[in-house]
Design an enzyme around this catalytic site. Structure first.
Site, mmCIF file in Angstrom:
data_model
loop_
_atom_site.group_PDB
_atom_site.id
_atom_site.type_symbol
_atom_site.label_atom_id
_atom_site.label_comp_id
_atom_site.label_asym_id
_atom_site.label_seq_id
_atom_site.Cartn_x
_atom_site.Cartn_y
_atom_site.Cartn_z
ATOM 1 N N HIS A 1 -68.390 -82.126 -45.628
ATOM 2 C CA HIS A 1 -68.428 -82.243 -44.169
ATOM 3 C C HIS A 1 -67.261 -81.459 -43.595
ATOM 4 O O HIS A 1 -66.119 -81.623 -44.019
ATOM 5 C CB HIS A 1 -68.327 -83.714 -43.755
ATOM 6 C CG HIS A 1 -68.226 -83.901 -42.266
ATOM 7 N ND1 HIS A 1 -69.097 -83.329 -41.380
ATOM 8 C CD2 HIS A 1 -67.327 -84.599 -41.509
ATOM 9 C CE1 HIS A 1 -68.758 -83.668 -40.137
ATOM 10 N NE2 HIS A 1 -67.687 -84.436 -40.194
ATOM 11 N N HIS B 1 -65.914 -79.284 -39.681
ATOM 12 C CA HIS B 1 -66.196 -78.917 -38.293
ATOM 13 C C HIS B 1 -66.043 -77.396 -38.179
ATOM 14 O O HIS B 1 -65.435 -76.902 -37.228
ATOM 15 C CB HIS B 1 -65.224 -79.624 -37.342
ATOM 16 C CG HIS B 1 -65.484 -81.086 -37.169
ATOM 17 N ND1 HIS B 1 -65.117 -81.774 -36.043
ATOM 18 C CD2 HIS B 1 -66.066 -81.998 -37.981
ATOM 19 C CE1 HIS B 1 -65.448 -83.055 -36.167
ATOM 20 N NE2 HIS B 1 -66.027 -83.219 -37.338
ATOM 21 N N ASP C 1 -81.162 -66.361 -48.980
ATOM 22 C CA ASP C 1 -80.605 -66.457 -50.334
ATOM 23 C C ASP C 1 -80.169 -67.886 -50.658
ATOM 24 O O ASP C 1 -79.981 -68.220 -51.830
ATOM 25 C CB ASP C 1 -79.385 -65.519 -50.471
ATOM 26 C CG ASP C 1 -79.786 -64.059 -50.642
ATOM 27 O OD1 ASP C 1 -80.929 -63.786 -51.060
ATOM 28 O OD2 ASP C 1 -78.949 -63.175 -50.361
ATOM 29 N N HIS D 1 -71.878 -83.017 -32.987
ATOM 30 C CA HIS D 1 -70.859 -83.274 -33.987
ATOM 31 C C HIS D 1 -70.598 -82.000 -34.814
ATOM 32 O O HIS D 1 -69.911 -81.112 -34.327
ATOM 33 C CB HIS D 1 -71.299 -84.480 -34.829
ATOM 34 C CG HIS D 1 -70.274 -84.997 -35.770
ATOM 35 N ND1 HIS D 1 -70.403 -86.195 -36.425
ATOM 36 C CD2 HIS D 1 -69.107 -84.471 -36.210
ATOM 37 C CE1 HIS D 1 -69.341 -86.395 -37.201
ATOM 38 N NE2 HIS D 1 -68.549 -85.362 -37.079
ATOM 39 N N TYR E 1 -81.694 -63.382 -60.423
ATOM 40 C CA TYR E 1 -80.382 -63.054 -59.858
ATOM 41 C C TYR E 1 -79.305 -63.629 -60.762
ATOM 42 O O TYR E 1 -79.449 -64.721 -61.291
ATOM 43 C CB TYR E 1 -80.279 -63.653 -58.456
ATOM 44 C CG TYR E 1 -79.008 -63.320 -57.716
ATOM 45 C CD1 TYR E 1 -78.946 -62.240 -56.849
ATOM 46 C CD2 TYR E 1 -77.860 -64.079 -57.906
ATOM 47 C CE1 TYR E 1 -77.786 -61.928 -56.160
ATOM 48 C CE2 TYR E 1 -76.682 -63.772 -57.227
ATOM 49 C CZ TYR E 1 -76.658 -62.698 -56.349
ATOM 50 O OH TYR E 1 -75.494 -62.398 -55.690
#
Lengths: 231, 231, 231, 231
Positions: B94, B96, B119, B170, B228
């Site tokens: 998490h 910001h 991707d 948020h 890849y």
């Protein structure tokens, strides 16, 4: 095999994060030896902290690996097609650099709006169309190269005069006489992509650079009578 | 207890400021041990300069602290709900981060506009609705987790195919198979959030990436026949 | 010859990349010795990693090289014209810094919208017209200098009160009492160019700074009764 | 005299360039000792490379220098007025940080559009009107402080709940319980100023944060029953 070229390509790859052009391993640089028609390219998805010069992979112009224990960059077939068709170029760079990628996502050519652009690119940097389903099925990376070549042919562009392109929905490729100049052209494209976007926002009537100034700046650096830099 | 996981979570938290995703202590990373169903998370509001691996807090899936002398991140109950419901994920982040938060504040999904997005994310990154007063009263952080889970259910999304979400007003949460890949997904989300905002500004008619290219890029990295990177 | 001035000019050139004003060698700083009417300028296109103080080139006000083995910056004749006509200035800087160049490409003056601007520039920073074909043919760099001088004359501006200009389609020049202050003015111009662009975007009705505040801020730093800084 | 406070103020000033809030010496931090009613502030225009803790200047609440050989920051009288009227604050910061200054130039309050804002500011950060000619004549810096105080009184705002303000055409001031928290509030204001500008651009219909979420985020960190961080 091609140890000097491997070192050059290795160093040019390390320059990409230093110049802020890539995050993680999202980019690749290659360079060609025109004597042997072999090119050297970064391996796929290897952390830049542990990558060494000898990890570079050697390939031929049909996209076969000639030497190297690691997989080459998944974009290797695009490089092969470009070297095969653009005979004047010696190095290629692919990044997802922020501002050039924004123009690629917008599906727009980057117009020549200032001398920063004209010092390196002799006119707009073209944006291709999207690749089609049948091209993707036939071989995505190889067809990407073919679309770039076709775009330059249709528009009558010389690869070293306009050393870069945007793939619609994808990102830029740039090239140059060697790996280092291909990286420098990627830096310039990124910078003019940023400047031109905000120029348009600041003044939606902003004109493209007059041809006389475009000629002057491009030719004082790249023309027959260039006088920029040292002899 | 879970010393190896604590070290991984500690290092992944340190990566957040290095990647420019957070200022001060505004972010948290956790990772789960699926054997014991315990997860390790950053303590709340501890300066990154003094934080140590052994300061990480161990919690269970009901949001109880099992080991640790410091308070866990105040967002810990959100992590618990996600681990309980998204059984394929191993790490959660998490932040910001600036550009992803801008989309969260705008209340908009981040559409798939380029291959940088494709991707990593197999389609748009969803934005939830605002939390309601009664949900906040009931338990803000736990209800945040439930809203994310409900959003993924309503839209029929698989957590590892679209490893991130925006909370309206948020900021983003991302996840992945472990703490490191959750951080990497946070970096990608931040970058595509920036690129897509300016793509829209540059060309308000810019199209989303065609499905064929979205499929190609996502699947060449994450599909059954992915090619890849190295084996 | 002019060893102290060479060192100052050398250091001021190194400050350009440190302040984020240039990439590679895209910029140049000079300074003049008003006793001898000779000025010292960076050589053209030399890598900043290998450039030394003794590589600086000494020129006269007619644009002749007086001392130095390397070619001077290709913009040297512009510097010569400015020193010849703006008798109060002691140093000149040319960069293609991002935000100032955006205003130059847009062909717009940078208006005084805040005290950050007023602390250094006593009013708008002017943008010239494009150079014309016949001017380019006559001598691009010298005519660039003449156009700057003509622009200041037409507008009745004093060079040290408004120590900078934008060339339409090109980029900024700034100057000051010496090389260091010319660099500082380039930093301020870059910052206010960025701030003013987004101020206009945020509020298209945003007013220019009232004259009373413009006077106050400019004069408390640069007026007869200035009281900013130490004696 | 107040050696410990001088050290704190000195370190807080050094934090401004580290956090990208200022260039050169364009900023100042002060802190007050409420026992003696004396405050310590940065000297005016001293290079951060040579500035020492003992160079900090001690002033009283009427704006007189009590100790120190250097001139205090020219904004010192503003600090004095704020300390005299906002009795709960212990530290003040003034910068011309880019994005907060853009809102100040636009003459607009920074609305609460997300939880990043709500974690620190309990509602919009107000923007004052321009100062008038007669106020400037009477004493620019002191009147700046009075205008801030009047703005907070008119709007019924508590200084520690909304620890910052924008001066129209100028830049932000922030404050806090001490110098460090005033700097942190300057960082937050700069970040939300950037995010909110682009939120508006991305979605011109974007709503302000619902009151319930604003309350929750502000109060979980700053309310009576705060549970963020460690005890």
């Amino acid at each position: 095999m091609l140890e000097k070229l491997k070192e050059e390509v290795f160093q040019a790859n390390l320059e990409l994060p230093r110049q802020g052009l890539i995050k993680y391993t999202w980019g690749n640089v290659s360079a060609i030896d025109r004597e042997s028609n072999l090119f050297v390219i970064k391996p796929s998805g290897v952390d830049y902290q542990v990558m060494r010069a000898q990890d570079m992979v050697v390939c031929d112009l049909d996209g076969n690996v000639v030497e190297g224990e690691l997989n080459p960059s998944s974009d290797m077939p695009t490089h092969a097609v470009l070297y095969k068709n653009f005979l004047t170029i010696g190095g290629i760079v692919h990044t997802h650099s922020t501002w050039a990628t924004i123009w690629a996502q917008a599906g727009l050519d980057v117009p020549a709006m200032g001398t920063t652009h004209a010092d390196t690119f002799y006119g707009a940097v073209p944006c291709t169309r999207f690749l089609k389903q049948e091209e993707i099925d036939r071989g995505y990376e190889e067809e990407t190269g073919k679309l770039i070549v076709a775009t330059f042919e249709e528009r009558g562009l010389k690869p070293l005069e306009v050393p870069g392109v945007l793939l619609h929905g994808h990102a830029p490729f740039t090239w140059g006489k060697d790996a280092d100049s291909a990286v420098m052209n990627a830096v310039v494209l990124e910078e003019v992509a940023k400047m031109n976007l905000f120029t348009r926002q600041l003044n939606s009537f902003a004109e493209e650079l007059p041809q006389a100034i475009l000629d002057k700046h491009y030719l004082r650096k790249h023309g027959e009578n260039a006088y920029y830099g040292q002899k």
